[in-house]
Design an enzyme around this catalytic site. Structure first.
Site, PDB file in Angstrom:
ATOM      1  N   ASP A 192       8.032   5.538   9.018  1.00  0.00           N
ATOM      2  CA  ASP A 192       7.452   6.801   9.480  1.00  0.00           C
ATOM      3  C   ASP A 192       6.695   7.562   8.405  1.00  0.00           C
ATOM      4  O   ASP A 192       6.102   8.613   8.679  1.00  0.00           O
ATOM      5  CB  ASP A 192       8.535   7.695  10.085  1.00  0.00           C
ATOM      6  CG  ASP A 192       9.673   8.001   9.121  1.00  0.00           C
ATOM      7  OD1 ASP A 192       9.480   7.826   7.896  1.00  0.00           O
ATOM      8  OD2 ASP A 192      10.748   8.413   9.582  1.00  0.00           O
ATOM      9  N   GLY A 228       0.815  -1.210   0.000  1.00  0.00           N
ATOM     10  CA  GLY A 228       0.000   0.000   0.000  1.00  0.00           C
ATOM     11  C   GLY A 228       0.844   1.252   0.000  1.00  0.00           C
ATOM     12  O   GLY A 228       2.078   1.199  -0.012  1.00  0.00           O
ATOM     13  N   ASP A 250       7.108   5.561  -9.377  1.00  0.00           N
ATOM     14  CA  ASP A 250       7.957   5.263  -8.217  1.00  0.00           C
ATOM     15  C   ASP A 250       9.443   5.338  -8.562  1.00  0.00           C
ATOM     16  O   ASP A 250      10.066   4.337  -8.906  1.00  0.00           O
ATOM     17  CB  ASP A 250       7.611   3.906  -7.613  1.00  0.00           C
ATOM     18  CG  ASP A 250       6.352   3.968  -6.775  1.00  0.00           C
ATOM     19  OD1 ASP A 250       5.809   5.073  -6.618  1.00  0.00           O
ATOM     20  OD2 ASP A 250       5.915   2.927  -6.271  1.00  0.00           O
ATOM     21  N   LYS A 257       4.065  12.807  -1.318  1.00  0.00           N
ATOM     22  CA  LYS A 257       4.970  11.712  -0.964  1.00  0.00           C
ATOM     23  C   LYS A 257       5.910  12.212   0.123  1.00  0.00           C
ATOM     24  O   LYS A 257       6.657  13.161  -0.087  1.00  0.00           O
ATOM     25  CB  LYS A 257       5.767  11.243  -2.179  1.00  0.00           C
ATOM     26  CG  LYS A 257       6.601  10.000  -1.900  1.00  0.00           C
ATOM     27  CD  LYS A 257       7.207   9.442  -3.178  1.00  0.00           C
ATOM     28  CE  LYS A 257       7.991   8.168  -2.910  1.00  0.00           C
ATOM     29  NZ  LYS A 257       8.576   7.608  -4.151  1.00  0.00           N
ATOM     30  N   ARG A 285       3.372  14.708  -6.356  1.00  0.00           N
ATOM     31  CA  ARG A 285       3.431  14.144  -7.707  1.00  0.00           C
ATOM     32  C   ARG A 285       2.018  13.991  -8.252  1.00  0.00           C
ATOM     33  O   ARG A 285       1.042  13.895  -7.490  1.00  0.00           O
ATOM     34  CB  ARG A 285       4.173  12.809  -7.698  1.00  0.00           C
ATOM     35  CG  ARG A 285       3.639  11.761  -6.746  1.00  0.00           C
ATOM     36  CD  ARG A 285       4.548  10.540  -6.739  1.00  0.00           C
ATOM     37  NE  ARG A 285       4.004   9.469  -5.911  1.00  0.00           N
ATOM     38  CZ  ARG A 285       4.600   8.291  -5.760  1.00  0.00           C
ATOM     39  NH1 ARG A 285       5.746   8.041  -6.372  1.00  0.00           N
ATOM     40  NH2 ARG A 285       4.055   7.360  -4.998  1.00  0.00           N
ATOM     41  N   ASP A 340       4.036  -4.015  -7.666  1.00  0.00           N
ATOM     42  CA  ASP A 340       3.379  -2.858  -7.060  1.00  0.00           C
ATOM     43  C   ASP A 340       3.938  -1.545  -7.578  1.00  0.00           C
ATOM     44  O   ASP A 340       3.406  -0.480  -7.257  1.00  0.00           O
ATOM     45  CB  ASP A 340       3.490  -2.917  -5.535  1.00  0.00           C
ATOM     46  CG  ASP A 340       4.924  -3.056  -5.057  1.00  0.00           C
ATOM     47  OD1 ASP A 340       5.509  -4.133  -5.283  1.00  0.00           O
ATOM     48  OD2 ASP A 340       5.461  -2.110  -4.455  1.00  0.00           O
ATOM     49  N   GLY A 362       2.749   3.570   1.470  1.00  0.00           N
ATOM     50  CA  GLY A 362       3.422   3.681   2.748  1.00  0.00           C
ATOM     51  C   GLY A 362       3.883   5.074   3.097  1.00  0.00           C
ATOM     52  O   GLY A 362       3.987   5.424   4.279  1.00  0.00           O
ATOM     53  N   ARG A 363       4.194   5.873   2.109  1.00  0.00           N
ATOM     54  CA  ARG A 363       4.541   7.276   2.364  1.00  0.00           C
ATOM     55  C   ARG A 363       3.919   8.192   1.310  1.00  0.00           C
ATOM     56  O   ARG A 363       4.430   9.270   1.031  1.00  0.00           O
ATOM     57  CB  ARG A 363       6.051   7.472   2.450  1.00  0.00           C
ATOM     58  CG  ARG A 363       6.855   6.986   1.252  1.00  0.00           C
ATOM     59  CD  ARG A 363       8.332   7.315   1.442  1.00  0.00           C
ATOM     60  NE  ARG A 363       9.125   6.755   0.365  1.00  0.00           N
ATOM     61  CZ  ARG A 363      10.399   7.066   0.129  1.00  0.00           C
ATOM     62  NH1 ARG A 363      10.991   7.947   0.896  1.00  0.00           N
ATOM     63  NH2 ARG A 363      11.063   6.502  -0.846  1.00  0.00           N
TER      64      ARG A 363
END
Length: 513
Positions: free
Chosen positions: A133, A98, A278, A121, A191, A268, A100-101
């Site tokens: 985190d 998922g 990504d 992001k 983004r 992913d 995550g950041r």
């Protein structure tokens, strides 16, 4: 900016967790979780993409907009969320993953009706942060901001970057995962993309046997992002899969054209719209090497090496096919489509190389020519971008050593020069058989071969300057990447300096990068 026009059509349709809880956990049977950005006390703008902002319908930047750019003090219409997806990472099933950041603000529609998703992001933890985190450091944020824009201007399908800002806080990171964590400056990048939907979104619903939601997600994707698909029933989903295969193959071909190595092609990290998505441990090619991977996490297997990207994209599509099978229910169709993928990709790849070399068309003898060229490139460690720039200048009377000695990462001995001379002769013989003029041939080359690519050492230097409060190199690189087929800054169109051969965060990167 016109942030009051942001909407949330995705969350209006699909099941979600609306607890607004950022703690890491499984969220079965949902495609998103509401979560608020962390909020930052001392943000400072580094860069803002005014052209993109106008294009997508956000309008001009004003000083008060800095809060939005880092996720602070959001208006009531912005309902923030993170999406859940699954995936295969380095060939292994990883289960639920998922954002995550990454936290989505929603989407905005411009005057022409084009819809664009907006995503922070590095703005804080989500349920999918996996004990991390949710923050991002300056170096990774600069790399994503600049490289996504560079790819756009190179003509490669990609997500894009709207803004880059300091958060005002420090973040602890172990850049090489070797037990040496350090404090780094935190940053947030915004983004944008038509959609951030990935193969992994479909894999998650299929793995959880949520087939109704899986079909709803297919219908949503086709209706919103594939207007060319007008068929009904199962054929609609077959056409969707076939089109994804074509878009993915075309994307891989573009990566090969400009010398881009993604570095972490997990399922992913694969867009269902055929976008580059990504930007982590990526690299533009310096010396040509089919086995090159910029990602230390990818060693020693080199699964995601430059030369493997076509095959890996096909493998990833197999995983998507498995995920869609409960809806399509036609194994023969899926197998045939995927078996044809390699044929389509390699033909597209070789036609792309023809354009880079200025050939009029792909001929039967060209495959042998390309194979011999690849061997020469690797043996002489020739710079991928600079080689083609010099090849455009090749004349029958050219001094081969003078033409190519500054694009090789090894010393050109007499034996190596002889090999270059033999290649040049073979190349000129092939060009002489073109059915197009020399001017048309050169035009093909100039359109296909960038003069400027955003090399890792340039990014490394730029990050160092920004860290020290300077912006001159950022401005120059931005200007250069917006005009990659022109040589605006000759000092940037050179080989990687030897001083950077083994520099952490430059030649050696990790998924933390």
């Amino acid at each position: 900016m016109n942030i009051e026009q942001i909407t949330q059509p995705f969350t209006d349709i699909f099941p979600g967790d609306i607890s607004n809880n950022p703690m890491q956990r499984n969220t079965p049977k949902v495609l998103f979780s509401t979560v608020k950005p962390a909020g930052f006390d001392g943000p400072k703008l580094i860069a803002f993409n005014q052209t993109l902002s106008e294009e997508i319908g956000l309008g001009s930047y004003k000083e008060k907009d800095l809060d939005f750019l880092v996720g602070n003090n959001l208006p009531d219409n912005v309902k923030t969320y993170a999406t859940a997806y699954a995936g295969h990472q380095f060939g292994n099933w990883a289960g639920q993953l998922g954002d995550g950041r990454a936290i989505l603000a929603g989407e905005i529609t411009n005057k022409e009706g084009k819809r664009t998703e907006i995503q922070w992001k590095g703005a804080g933890a989500t349920p999918y942060s996996r004990h991390a985190d949710g923050r991002a450091v300056l170096r990774s944020s600069v790399r994503e901001y600049l490289m996504s824009e560079a790819m756009h201007h190179l003509g490669v399908p990609t997500t894009r970057a709207l803004s880059l800002a300091f958060t005002g806080e420090d973040v602890v990171r172990d850049i090489m995962y070797n037990g040496n964590p350090q404090l780094e400056k935190g940053a947030v990048v915004i983004r944008t993309a038509e959609s951030f939907l990935r193969f992994g979104h479909f894999e998650l619903m299929s793995a959880q046997q949520e087939y109704t939601t899986l079909q709803d997600l297919l219908d949503f994707t086709i209706e919103n992002y594939y207007p060319e698909i007008t068929t009904d029933g199962i054929q609609k989903y077959k056409d969707f899969f076939s089109t994804i295969c074509i878009r993915t193959a075309d994307l891989m071909t573009e990566w090969f054209r400009v010398g881009f190595v993604h570095g972490v092609m997990n399922t992913d990290n694969m867009s269902v719209l055929g976008l580059t998505i990504d930007y982590g441990p990526y690299s533009m090619m310096d010396e040509y090497d089919l086995n090159f991977t910029p990602n230390t996490t990818d060693l020693p297997g080199r699964r995601y090496a430059f030369g493997q990207q076509g095959q890996i994209s096909q493998w990833n599509l197999w995983q998507l096919a498995n995920a869609l099978h409960p809806i399509i229910k036609d194994e023969k169709f899926l197998e045939n489509t995927l078996n044809h993928y390699g044929t389509y990709f390699w033909e597209a790849h070789d036609k792309m190389l023809c354009r880079k070399f200025g050939f009029d068309e792909l001929r039967d003898t060209d495959e042998e020519f390309f194979t011999n060229w690849q061997g020469l490139m690797q043996e002489l460690q020739l710079d991928y971008t600079l080689f083609f720039n010099q090849l455009e200048q090749l004349q029958p009377e050219s001094d081969i050593k003078a033409l190519f000695e500054n694009v090789s990462y090894v010393i050109l001995t007499d034996q190596r020069i002889k090999k270059l001379e033999d290649f040049a002769k073979t190349y000129q013989e092939r060009v002489s058989t073109n059915r197009i003029s020399k001017e048309e041939s050169l035009s093909l080359m100039k359109q296909s071969n960038p003069k400027f690519t955003l090399r890792n050492y340039l990014l490394y230097e730029c990050i160092e300057e920004i860290s020290n409060g300077k912006a001159e190199m950022l401005q120059k690189l931005t200007h250069a990447l917006e005009n990659p087929y022109e040589e605006l800054y000759p000092e940037y169109s050179v080989k990687r300096p030897s001083a950077y051969d083994d520099t952490t965060g430059c030649s050696t990167l990790s998924c933390s990068s």
